[in-house]
Design a protein around this motif. Structure first.
Motif, PDB file in Angstrom:
ATOM      1  N   GLU A 158      17.257 -22.523  12.642  1.00 39.73           N
ATOM      2  CA  GLU A 158      18.321 -22.274  11.662  1.00 39.73           C
ATOM      3  C   GLU A 158      18.522 -23.483  10.761  1.00 39.73           C
ATOM      4  OE1 GLU A 158      21.580 -21.225  14.228  1.00 39.73           O
ATOM      5  OE2 GLU A 158      20.778 -19.209  14.599  1.00 39.73           O
ATOM      6  N   LEU A 159      18.523 -24.667  11.344  1.00 35.61           N
ATOM      7  CA  LEU A 159      18.643 -25.911  10.589  1.00 35.61           C
ATOM      8  C   LEU A 159      17.487 -26.023   9.592  1.00 35.61           C
ATOM      9  CD1 LEU A 159      19.191 -29.324  12.375  1.00 35.61           C
ATOM     10  CD2 LEU A 159      17.314 -29.018  10.814  1.00 35.61           C
ATOM     11  N   ASN A 160      16.266 -25.758  10.051  1.00 35.57           N
ATOM     12  CA  ASN A 160      15.077 -25.887   9.204  1.00 35.57           C
ATOM     13  C   ASN A 160      14.974 -24.803   8.134  1.00 35.57           C
ATOM     14  OD1 ASN A 160      13.863 -28.250  10.238  1.00 35.57           O
ATOM     15  ND2 ASN A 160      13.183 -27.107  12.030  1.00 35.57           N
ATOM     16  N   ALA A 161      15.726 -23.732   8.265  1.00 37.15           N
ATOM     17  CA  ALA A 161      15.737 -22.659   7.258  1.00 37.15           C
ATOM     18  C   ALA A 161      16.847 -22.860   6.235  1.00 37.15           C
ATOM     19  CB  ALA A 161      15.899 -21.304   7.953  1.00 37.15           C
ATOM     20  N   PHE A 163      12.557 -31.601   1.244  1.00 37.07           N
ATOM     21  CA  PHE A 163      11.281 -31.283   1.878  1.00 37.07           C
ATOM     22  C   PHE A 163      10.550 -30.268   1.012  1.00 37.07           C
ATOM     23  CE2 PHE A 163      14.019 -32.756   5.274  1.00 37.07           C
ATOM     24  CZ  PHE A 163      13.200 -33.653   5.926  1.00 37.07           C
ATOM     25  N   ARG A 164       9.285 -30.099   1.302  1.00 31.05           N
ATOM     26  CA  ARG A 164       8.454 -29.188   0.509  1.00 31.05           C
ATOM     27  C   ARG A 164       9.046 -27.791   0.447  1.00 31.05           C
ATOM     28  NH1 ARG A 164       2.003 -29.013   1.260  1.00 31.05           N
ATOM     29  NH2 ARG A 164       1.549 -28.219  -0.808  1.00 31.05           N
ATOM     30  N   SER A 165       9.537 -27.309   1.582  1.00 30.66           N
ATOM     31  CA  SER A 165      10.141 -25.980   1.645  1.00 30.66           C
ATOM     32  C   SER A 165      10.845 -25.829   2.988  1.00 30.66           C
ATOM     33  CB  SER A 165       9.071 -24.892   1.498  1.00 30.66           C
ATOM     34  OG  SER A 165       8.152 -24.949   2.582  1.00 30.66           O
ATOM     35  N   PRO A 166      11.751 -24.847   3.091  1.00 25.54           N
ATOM     36  CA  PRO A 166      12.309 -24.539   4.411  1.00 25.54           C
ATOM     37  C   PRO A 166      11.185 -24.110   5.357  1.00 25.54           C
ATOM     38  CG  PRO A 166      13.597 -23.493   2.676  1.00 25.54           C
ATOM     39  CD  PRO A 166      12.344 -24.023   2.033  1.00 25.54           C
TER      40      PRO A 166
END
Length: 188
Positions: free
Chosen positions: A26-29, A37-40
């Motif tokens: 969830e954090l990374n999304a 960052f490059r993308s979620p």
């Protein structure tokens, strides 16, 4: 899973548990967290990152610890030490890094956890120095680096090799900290 557990006044830095994978995904999304960052990350890529982090603990004896709030046990992200996955322009090194859920920002958790990780890196793992790098636009992380006493030299700036030319996040800055400077700062 064995490995060092670090404690601060408000936080526990520990090895990863399967229960951490959902809140970490969830954090990374979250686009706020992944703004620099490059993308979620998809759930699969987030889980693969946890696997790489755990492999780093096995290989090096340190890594990116899962961070939880003491008392509540709430998982809020990671902080710790890692060997970069690419060959940086300055050569092999150990990086101090952090990634926290947006609701955990503004509480000083990144600095507090990074302080514990640096104590471990310098005093237990015997590292001579560490670096931290981020996109030039990542003002929150840059502020943590400065609070930790890390130093910046514009000559170390580089273009991150995994990002394509012209990408807005490609220009990166590097901050450094030696064990001697850390110890002097901690005792001074």
């Amino acid at each position: 899973m064995s490995g060092p557990e670090l404690r601060t006044e408000r936080l526990v830095l520990r090895r990863w548990r399967d229960a951490d994978r959902v809140p970490f995904a969830e954090l990374n999304a979250d686009p706020r967290v992944t703004e620099h960052f490059r993308s979620p990350l998809s759930r699969e890529r987030s889980d693969a990152l946890v696997d790489r982090i755990e492999a780093g603990f096995e290989e090096y004896g340190f890594g990116l610890w899962a961070v939880e709030v003491a008392g509540s046990g709430e998982f809020v992200g990671f902080t710790g030490l890692a060997v970069p996955s690419f060959e940086p322009p300055w050569g092999r090194s150990v990086e101090i890094g952090w990634r926290l859920a947006a609701h955990a920002w503004g509480h000083g958790y990144a600095t507090e956890a990074a302080t514990a990780a640096l104590d471990h890196g310098f005093d237990v793992a015997g590292l001579p120095s560490v670096v931290s790098f981020t996109a030039r636009t990542n003002v929150r992380s840059l502020a943590v680096m400065r609070r930790l006493g890390m130093t910046y030299d514009p000559a170390d700036d580089f273009d991150h090799p995994v990002l394509p030319p012209g990408h807005r996040l490609r220009p990166h800055v590097v901050y450094r900290l030696t064990a001697a400077d850390w110890r002097a700062r901690r005792t001074g």
